[in-house]
Design an enzyme around this catalytic site. Structure first.
Site, PDB file in Angstrom:
ATOM      1  N   ASN A   1     -45.591 -58.055  30.923  1.00  0.00           N
ATOM      2  CA  ASN A   1     -46.313 -57.259  31.916  1.00  0.00           C
ATOM      3  C   ASN A   1     -47.567 -58.046  32.296  1.00  0.00           C
ATOM      4  O   ASN A   1     -48.521 -58.073  31.535  1.00  0.00           O
ATOM      5  CB  ASN A   1     -46.680 -55.894  31.303  1.00  0.00           C
ATOM      6  CG  ASN A   1     -47.607 -55.080  32.204  1.00  0.00           C
ATOM      7  OD1 ASN A   1     -47.793 -55.408  33.376  1.00  0.00           O
ATOM      8  ND2 ASN A   1     -48.183 -54.011  31.655  1.00  0.00           N
TER       9      ASN A   1
ATOM     10  N   LYS B   1     -49.679 -57.479  34.569  1.00  0.00           N
ATOM     11  CA  LYS B   1     -50.775 -56.679  35.134  1.00  0.00           C
ATOM     12  C   LYS B   1     -51.294 -57.379  36.402  1.00  0.00           C
ATOM     13  O   LYS B   1     -50.508 -58.035  37.080  1.00  0.00           O
ATOM     14  CB  LYS B   1     -51.859 -56.460  34.083  1.00  0.00           C
ATOM     15  CG  LYS B   1     -51.248 -55.939  32.767  1.00  0.00           C
ATOM     16  CD  LYS B   1     -52.233 -55.439  31.791  1.00  0.00           C
ATOM     17  CE  LYS B   1     -51.489 -54.931  30.549  1.00  0.00           C
ATOM     18  NZ  LYS B   1     -52.369 -54.321  29.566  1.00  0.00           N
TER      19      LYS B   1
ATOM     20  N   HIS C   1     -47.367 -46.610  32.833  1.00  0.00           N
ATOM     21  CA  HIS C   1     -48.261 -47.392  31.956  1.00  0.00           C
ATOM     22  C   HIS C   1     -49.575 -46.630  31.806  1.00  0.00           C
ATOM     23  O   HIS C   1     -50.049 -46.004  32.751  1.00  0.00           O
ATOM     24  CB  HIS C   1     -48.503 -48.776  32.569  1.00  0.00           C
ATOM     25  CG  HIS C   1     -49.192 -49.697  31.611  1.00  0.00           C
ATOM     26  ND1 HIS C   1     -50.547 -49.626  31.368  1.00  0.00           N
ATOM     27  CD2 HIS C   1     -48.707 -50.666  30.801  1.00  0.00           C
ATOM     28  CE1 HIS C   1     -50.856 -50.537  30.450  1.00  0.00           C
ATOM     29  NE2 HIS C   1     -49.759 -51.182  30.085  1.00  0.00           N
TER      30      HIS C   1
ATOM     31  N   GLU D   1     -52.525 -47.552  31.812  1.00  0.00           N
ATOM     32  CA  GLU D   1     -53.581 -47.923  32.764  1.00  0.00           C
ATOM     33  C   GLU D   1     -53.396 -47.167  34.077  1.00  0.00           C
ATOM     34  O   GLU D   1     -54.367 -46.803  34.740  1.00  0.00           O
ATOM     35  CB  GLU D   1     -53.575 -49.449  32.978  1.00  0.00           C
ATOM     36  CG  GLU D   1     -54.164 -50.156  31.762  1.00  0.00           C
ATOM     37  CD  GLU D   1     -53.679 -51.583  31.547  1.00  0.00           C
ATOM     38  OE1 GLU D   1     -53.103 -52.182  32.472  1.00  0.00           O
ATOM     39  OE2 GLU D   1     -53.882 -52.091  30.424  1.00  0.00           O
TER      40      GLU D   1
ATOM     41  N   GLU E   1     -46.500 -47.496  23.575  1.00  0.00           N
ATOM     42  CA  GLU E   1     -47.707 -48.308  23.722  1.00  0.00           C
ATOM     43  C   GLU E   1     -48.925 -47.476  23.338  1.00  0.00           C
ATOM     44  O   GLU E   1     -49.502 -46.776  24.187  1.00  0.00           O
ATOM     45  CB  GLU E   1     -47.858 -48.764  25.178  1.00  0.00           C
ATOM     46  CG  GLU E   1     -46.778 -49.725  25.620  1.00  0.00           C
ATOM     47  CD  GLU E   1     -47.310 -50.721  26.647  1.00  0.00           C
ATOM     48  OE1 GLU E   1     -47.110 -51.911  26.443  1.00  0.00           O
ATOM     49  OE2 GLU E   1     -47.953 -50.297  27.620  1.00  0.00           O
TER      50      GLU E   1
ATOM     51  N   GLY F   1     -54.481 -54.434  24.790  1.00  0.00           N
ATOM     52  CA  GLY F   1     -55.559 -55.355  25.152  1.00  0.00           C
ATOM     53  C   GLY F   1     -56.694 -55.395  24.154  1.00  0.00           C
ATOM     54  O   GLY F   1     -57.732 -55.994  24.429  1.00  0.00           O
TER      55      GLY F   1
ATOM     56  N   SER G   1     -51.002 -55.399  22.154  1.00  0.00           N
ATOM     57  CA  SER G   1     -51.473 -56.573  21.397  1.00  0.00           C
ATOM     58  C   SER G   1     -50.372 -57.265  20.615  1.00  0.00           C
ATOM     59  O   SER G   1     -50.602 -57.731  19.495  1.00  0.00           O
ATOM     60  CB  SER G   1     -52.647 -56.177  20.488  1.00  0.00           C
ATOM     61  OG  SER G   1     -53.759 -55.802  21.268  1.00  0.00           O
TER      62      SER G   1
END
Ligand code: PGA
Length: 251
Positions: free
Chosen positions: A10, A12, A96, A98, A168, A174, A213
């Site tokens: 991914n 991003k 996701h 985010e 996730e 991250g 991560s």
């Protein structure tokens, strides 16, 4: 039964045309694990370029989002599944964290996006996960159960039978702090058990990826989990070498 192993990058909002070219060139030339399927989810605008660069390889291309609208129309800024498929994408990440956090995406919208992806011949990769506060409050299973219930309640049986889940934990994304292999396996087994309450065969066949991560140096133990069928990789998917190392850990 053996489930498909899937390693998905991914990117991003990272990359450039030149980066797509060099990444794909290195990936096609390097050793790709035989038993795993690989995909890279690049920004929308680079999908045609990645598809062209990866033509003839066993690596698929995907998007990081999709419109829930199945028909074209007046939806400024949206990209439909039909357009994605037209450009050669095979997967679509939906939900996701985010996007849930920054764009207010609800469980219902995520389910609608998963349905749209499936209807338009893309495999939805549906992201689920709890926040740090929810984990520390002992609410992980409650949160995940609600997210799964939203999917089973709103997705068609065919979508559910052909989707991929990605666990996730938000606190691991991250942050450099991955879930432990035990935490990941426990949640994956829980998710599979929840799916099994809806349909046992679907639960058995649904790949559940871990994301948050994932790096070459921690993937070895994460990959051992019986219910961990692959990885959704952010930062470490931007360069071919760590991405391939991660993929090979699942071999
Ligand atoms: P990360 O991102 O690997 O950089 O933590 C994973 C993701 O957000 O999909």
């Amino acid at each position: 039964m053996t489930r498909q192993t899937l390693i998905v990058g991914n990117w991003k909002m990272n990359g450039s045309a030149a980066h797509v070219d060099s990444f794909c060139e290195a990936l096609t030339d390097s050793s790709i694990p035989r038993s795993a399927e690989l995909a890279v989810c690049v920004p929308f605008v680079y999908i045609p370029r990645a598809v062209a660069a990866l033509a003839g390889s066993r690596i698929a291309t995907g998007s990081q989002d999709i419109s829930e609208q199945k028909e074209s129309g007046a939806f400024t800024g949206e990209v439909s599944g039909e357009m994605l498929r037209d450009c050669g994408a095979r997967f679509a990440i939906v939900g996701h964290s985010e996007r849930r956090a920054r764009h207010g995406e609800t469980d219902e919208l995520v389910a609608a996006k998963a349905n749209a992806a499936y209807t338009l011949a893309l495999t939805p990769i549906v992201c689920l996960g709890e926040s740090l506060a929810q984990r520390e409050a002992g609410e992980t299973e409650t949160v995940l159960a609600a997210q799964v219930a939203a999917l089973t309640g709103a997705c068609s049986a065919s979508t559910l039978g052909h989707m991929v889940l990605a666990y996730e934990p938000i606190w691991a994304i991250g942050s450099g702090r991955s879930a432990t292999p035990e935490q990941a396996q426990a949640v994956h087994a829980f998710l599979r058990a929840r799916l099994a309450e809806w349909d046992a065969a679907t639960a058995e066949s649904t790949p559940i990826l871990y994301g948050g991560s994932v790096k070459p140096d921690n993937v070895g133990l994460l990959a051992v989990g019986d219910d961990v069928d692959g990885a959704l990789v952010g930062g470490a998917s931007l360069q071919p070498e760590p991405f391939l190392k991660i993929a090979n850990a699942f071999e």
